[in-house]
Design a protein around this motif. Structure first.
Motif, PDB file in Angstrom:
ATOM      1  N   SER A  52      58.821  19.328  31.139  1.00 52.96           N
ATOM      2  CA  SER A  52      59.909  18.534  31.183  1.00 52.96           C
ATOM      3  C   SER A  52      59.606  17.141  30.466  1.00 52.96           C
ATOM      4  CB  SER A  52      60.538  18.018  32.603  1.00 52.96           C
ATOM      5  OG  SER A  52      59.586  17.358  33.567  1.00 52.96           O
ATOM      6  N   MET A  81      62.209  20.622  34.889  1.00 50.07           N
ATOM      7  CA  MET A  81      61.776  20.163  35.931  1.00 50.07           C
ATOM      8  C   MET A  81      61.122  20.877  36.958  1.00 50.07           C
ATOM      9  SD  MET A  81      64.609  16.974  36.779  1.00 50.07           S
ATOM     10  CE  MET A  81      63.867  17.001  38.371  1.00 50.07           C
ATOM     11  N   TYR A 138      66.426  19.737  30.061  1.00 49.71           N
ATOM     12  CA  TYR A 138      65.490  18.848  30.622  1.00 49.71           C
ATOM     13  C   TYR A 138      65.455  19.194  32.151  1.00 49.71           C
ATOM     14  CZ  TYR A 138      63.551  14.635  32.958  1.00 49.71           C
ATOM     15  OH  TYR A 138      62.853  13.691  33.641  1.00 49.71           O
ATOM     16  N   TYR A 139      66.709  19.311  32.722  1.00 48.49           N
ATOM     17  CA  TYR A 139      66.608  19.494  34.302  1.00 48.49           C
ATOM     18  C   TYR A 139      66.052  20.877  34.552  1.00 48.49           C
ATOM     19  CZ  TYR A 139      69.347  15.166  34.701  1.00 48.49           C
ATOM     20  OH  TYR A 139      69.434  13.912  34.635  1.00 48.49           O
TER      21      TYR A 139
END
Length: 427
Positions: free
Chosen positions: A242, A235, A231-232
């Protein structure tokens, strides 16, 4: 064709939810939304429906848009686990990731105390759990996992510590990690994947030993580490990527919960997650969401999506990401919106339930702006923002409309040492 007035049913007390329970029928998953994260009536009606689903339809777990470690502490309390908080309020009051008010509020306390009382009359294997689906808790999940491994599988501690050390230079700043991994030749991805692999490869041997619930929690924390790392990194590629990582993670967790903790689940999330993305402009930019994935994975007959909306009132929110919570006015819905139309046509609280295989009022087939208030809200933007174009009859299977709403009551103010996740999405 009947109009929306003919479809609308009275909504005064929980008994008025009978038509919605009939619509649920034998479905295994009921996803219940909210048009904001800070409105008392959305939480109260959602809890009222969930109580009936648990007591009358045999639903065995509640899964929410919250972090796994925080919600697992609540789960231990409501299920009367040894050493757990005797009052779920204490578990909820311990929430420390902004925005705490989403779950640390009086309405959730009331529901969780009720659930603990219900579970007290049930055998241990029949108790209803309360679990978190979200992906933000990378560092908390890592710490929880290391602690569990030290007590139960010390042979895997070194693998977990290596993964933890990979993330340590970034503190708890997901944004810093995201940008560092974007420009550095390596990331912590492999360390996180190796950690999950080492934990799960022994599962068959361990399932008959120890505490299965605690081991399942350890596995979910490992899965959070893997998906939070993804997820990070996503981003920096844009919000759609994301967002999709996050919503796919939440449905993956739900599927594991269905296999582990019960075959009928209630989901509590924002409308933006549980309403089918294909009925909004989200699909135009490549976004999927929980509601769409549930229908795709489980089929229309096994999934019921319930949306919420309100005409005017008040809300708890922040004026910007990480800001102190405050009570804010929610002005009358802007002209031409779904909420304005329902106000004009109905002028009262109402429940709308429809069948997907029958004719629908024209209002359910038109694309109308539908208000969506996240944890960040600016009332002055109502004229051009805060709304999602929506085909109501395709986005949900039922809708709860409320004329007037009020802010929920948080358990505490935001704390100075509170962790604020990196800004990616404000719902």
């Amino acid at each position: 064709m009947a109009g929306v007035r003919d479809l609308a049913l009275p909504l005064r007390d929980p008994a008025d939810l009978d038509p919605l329970l009939e619509r649920v029928g034998d479905a295994r998953i009921v996803a219940i939304g909210e048009a904001s994260h800070g409105t008392h009536e959305y939480y109260a009606w959602r809890a009222a429906l969930t109580r009936r689903l648990i007591t009358e339809r045999g639903f065995g777990l509640v899964a929410v848009e919250g972090d796994w470690p925080d919600c697992y502490r609540v789960n231990r309390s409501v299920k009367h686990r040894p050493g757990a908080d005797a009052d779920p309020r204490d578990a909820l009051d311990a929430f420390s990731r902004w925005p705490t008010w989403m779950w640390a509020n009086d309405d959730v306390v009331d529901f969780c105390r009720w659930l603990r009382d219900v579970n007290a009359e049930r055998a241990e294997g029949e108790r209803v759990g309360f679990y978190g689906l979200d992906v933000y808790s990378l560092w908390d999940s890592m710490q929880e996992l290391v602690g569990w491994l030290r007590d139960n599988e010390p042979e895997h501690v070194d693998t977990a510590v290596r993964a933890l050390r990979c993330f340590e230079p970034f503190g708890e700043d997901g944004a810093e990690y995201a940008f560092a991994s974007r420009f550095a030749p390596t990331s912590c991805e492999q360390a996180a994947v190796d950690l999950l692999h080492h934990l799960c490869e022994e599962r068959g041997r361990e399932e008959s030993e120890g505490d299965p619930e605690a081991r399942f929690s350890a596995e979910q924390n490992a899965a959070v580490v893997v998906d939070a790392e993804r997820y990070y990194r996503a981003m920096v590629q844009g919000s759609a990527e994301s967002w999709n990582v996050r919503d796919v993670h939440m449905v993956d967790v739900l599927d594991r919960l269905l296999a582990h903790a019960g075959d009928k689940a209630v989901i509590w999330e924002h409308n933006t997650h549980i309403g089918d993305a294909r009925a909004t402009d989200m699909a135009d930019v490549g976004m999927t969401n929980v509601g769409q994935l549930l229908r795709e994975r489980h089929g229309l007959d096994d999934v019921v999506l319930v949306g919420f909306g309100g005409y005017r009132g008040g809300v708890i929110a922040g004026s910007e990401w990480g800001a102190q919570m405050q009570r804010m006015p929610v002005p009358e819905a802007r002209p031409g919106s779904l909420e304005a139309l329902l106000h004009e046509e109905l002028g009262r609280d109402a429940l709308l339930v429809w069948s997907r295989d029958g004719s629908q009022p024209a209002e359910l087939e038109r694309r109308l702006d539908h208000r969506a208030i996240g944890v960040v809200y600016r009332p002055e933007r109502e004229k051009w923002g805060n709304y999602v174009p929506t085909v109501l009859g395709e986005r949900y299977d039922a809708f709860v409309y409320l004329e007037d709403t009020a802010p929920l009551q948080p358990l505490h103010l935001e704390r100075a040492d509170e962790h604020v996740p990196p800004l990616a999405h404000a719902v």
